[in-house]
Structure formats: C-alpha cells, structure tokens
Design a protein around this motif. Sequence first.
Motif, PDB file in Angstrom:
ATOM      1  N   GLN A 198       0.806  -1.220   0.000  1.00 21.11           N
ATOM      2  CA  GLN A 198       0.000   0.000   0.000  1.00 21.11           C
ATOM      3  C   GLN A 198       0.842   1.274   0.000  1.00 21.11           C
ATOM      4  O   GLN A 198       0.301   2.375  -0.086  1.00 21.11           O
ATOM      5  N   SER A 199       2.155   1.126   0.101  1.00 23.46           N
ATOM      6  CA  SER A 199       3.027   2.300   0.086  1.00 23.46           C
ATOM      7  C   SER A 199       4.397   1.879  -0.415  1.00 23.46           C
ATOM      8  O   SER A 199       4.749   0.690  -0.425  1.00 23.46           O
ATOM      9  N   SER A 231      11.353  -2.535  -9.204  1.00 26.46           N
ATOM     10  CA  SER A 231      11.529  -1.515 -10.238  1.00 26.46           C
ATOM     11  C   SER A 231      10.224  -1.237 -10.979  1.00 26.46           C
ATOM     12  O   SER A 231       9.889  -0.087 -11.275  1.00 26.46           O
ATOM     13  N   ASP A 232       9.468  -2.293 -11.278  1.00 25.20           N
ATOM     14  CA  ASP A 232       8.210  -2.146 -12.023  1.00 25.20           C
ATOM     15  C   ASP A 232       7.136  -1.448 -11.201  1.00 25.20           C
ATOM     16  O   ASP A 232       6.310  -0.691 -11.745  1.00 25.20           O
ATOM     17  N   LEU A 233       7.131  -1.694  -9.885  1.00 27.37           N
ATOM     18  CA  LEU A 233       6.060  -1.167  -9.036  1.00 27.37           C
ATOM     19  C   LEU A 233       6.363   0.219  -8.457  1.00 27.37           C
ATOM     20  O   LEU A 233       5.442   0.953  -8.092  1.00 27.37           O
ATOM     21  N   THR A 234       7.625   0.567  -8.361  1.00 24.14           N
ATOM     22  CA  THR A 234       8.005   1.857  -7.760  1.00 24.14           C
ATOM     23  C   THR A 234       7.348   3.057  -8.441  1.00 24.14           C
ATOM     24  O   THR A 234       6.853   3.954  -7.747  1.00 24.14           O
ATOM     25  N   PRO A 235       7.305   3.134  -9.789  1.00 17.74           N
ATOM     26  CA  PRO A 235       6.681   4.295 -10.424  1.00 17.74           C
ATOM     27  C   PRO A 235       5.232   4.521 -10.015  1.00 17.74           C
ATOM     28  O   PRO A 235       4.782   5.656  -9.961  1.00 17.74           O
ATOM     29  N   LYS A 236       4.533   3.465  -9.691  1.00 13.31           N
ATOM     30  CA  LYS A 236       3.138   3.579  -9.264  1.00 13.31           C
ATOM     31  C   LYS A 236       3.025   4.485  -8.040  1.00 13.31           C
ATOM     32  O   LYS A 236       2.160   5.345  -7.975  1.00 13.31           O
ATOM     33  N   PHE A 237       3.936   4.315  -7.092  1.00  8.70           N
ATOM     34  CA  PHE A 237       3.876   5.082  -5.853  1.00  8.70           C
ATOM     35  C   PHE A 237       4.444   6.489  -6.050  1.00  8.70           C
ATOM     36  O   PHE A 237       3.969   7.435  -5.429  1.00  8.70           O
ATOM     37  N   THR A 238       5.485   6.620  -6.866  1.00  6.70           N
ATOM     38  CA  THR A 238       6.052   7.956  -7.107  1.00  6.70           C
ATOM     39  C   THR A 238       5.065   8.837  -7.847  1.00  6.70           C
ATOM     40  O   THR A 238       4.957  10.041  -7.610  1.00  6.70           O
ATOM     41  N   GLN A 239       4.275   8.215  -8.744  1.00  6.14           N
ATOM     42  CA  GLN A 239       3.263   8.968  -9.477  1.00  6.14           C
ATOM     43  C   GLN A 239       2.140   9.393  -8.544  1.00  6.14           C
ATOM     44  O   GLN A 239       1.606  10.517  -8.632  1.00  6.14           O
ATOM     45  N   GLU A 240       1.750   8.501  -7.638  1.00  3.41           N
ATOM     46  CA  GLU A 240       0.696   8.825  -6.673  1.00  3.41           C
ATOM     47  C   GLU A 240       1.127   9.978  -5.766  1.00  3.41           C
ATOM     48  O   GLU A 240       0.341  10.866  -5.431  1.00  3.41           O
TER      49      GLU A 240
END
Length: 243
Positions: A198-199, A231-240
């Motif tokens: 979740q984070s 690496s694949d999931l990190t952008p999801k949180f940075t974008q949020e």
Amino acid sequence: MANTNLRIWEQVQTTDTRFTKKAKVNGQDITSLSGTAMVMKATELFGPVGIGWGWKVVEERFDEGHEIYTGEGDKRACIGREVGHTVKIALWFIQDGQRGEIEQYGCTRYQYKTSYGMTTDGEAPKKSLTDAIKKALSMLGFSADVFLGMFDDQNYVQQLQAEQALEQAEDKEAELERQKQERLDYIKSVVETMQGAQSLQELKKIHDHAVRRLKARNDDTAIKRVAKELSDLTPKFTQETAA
C-alpha cells in the motif's frame, strides 16, 4: 596453500540443525546444543572417547552465591545462599600423532530459589561436565556457527536446514524437487505480496526482507526477479505522490 591451522575448524564448524533447540537462559534467547551430538562429532573426527580423545576432571567445587531472603520488612529472613557447581576439565585429543589439550570450565546452578521455594538440582555435576566438554570442543571450532551468532539469522538456519535435508534424504531427487517447488512458491508469494503493498515504504520492506533471505541461499536469479518487481512497481507510488 591451504591454511592447515583451520583444518579441524573447517570440518566441524557447521552444526546439524536436528540437534539444536531454542532455550531461554537468564532472560536471553539462545541456541542450545546437544552435548551428545557434539561428542558424536568429536568421535567421528578423533576416534572413540578414551582412545582418540577424552577429558580429565582437574577441579570440582561448589561455590556459595548471594544470600536468599524470604518475607518483607520485619518478617524478612535469610533462608540460605544460592550455590553453584563448577568443574574444570582438561580435554585432550590426538591429531596427526600429536596430543593436544584444552582446559575449560563448566558451571551449573545447584541450589537456588524458584517461584515455588528453594530447590536443588541433583544433576548439576553432570550438566557442568557436559557444559565444560562443549566449551572445550568449541575452542577447536565445533559448532562455531552457533557460537559466532549465525543461528540468530533465521535465513542462515533455513538455508542450512535445506542443505542438510537434501544431504540426509533417502530419495535425494524427490527432496530436490520439493525444494525447487518450495523456492518457486516462495518467489511467487513475495511477488504477490509486493503487488499488494500500500506504500513505497511497505514495498521496499517486503523487497529487502526477501533479498536477505535469498542472499543467504545465494539465489541470484530470484534476487533479480524480486528487484525487477520493485523496479516495475516503484513508479506507481512515485506517481501517486506527485499527484
């Protein structure tokens, strides 16, 4: 040139996990070693007790400790002292025609107070002797991984258990397949858990925990797979966060 000084150490430093258990001593969690298992390992290396190795009791004594009281205030009274048992041994062994000798102590509580009152351990002398033998053997490197604190790392223990299970299995192919499937299931579980994070902090925590375990197993392929998921999931949180 190989370091012959460590020849014995390197043969006996790894502990068979079947002969260990967790214990609490003086409020501390420790890994307890089987004295019989250490004697068996020494017999395997040096020969039978009394021929290839053995020990002699050099000193034995009972030591008084602090006073023990009962009651409070005016009713407080001394009911005795704690007593400990101590034995000193000289452990000897024969290696390459040479005789070696190590002195060590073993100690055990003999008389002490419990929540039920005073008690005496009639097996204290036997326990002290076992303690002294184990400590003397540890000077040669026996179960060094335990004494070096490596058993505090659950990842190390799990890897050791897997290696020993394969070595001791009657059907090694079946055990190898079981371990391969267990590895795949673990990687799948890690990836799915990361996908449910979740984070970013939680994601990294899951990743780091898995990597520590996989490093203990020298599983570089799995480490790369987990790193790719991070690496694949990190952008999801940075974008949020940016949003």
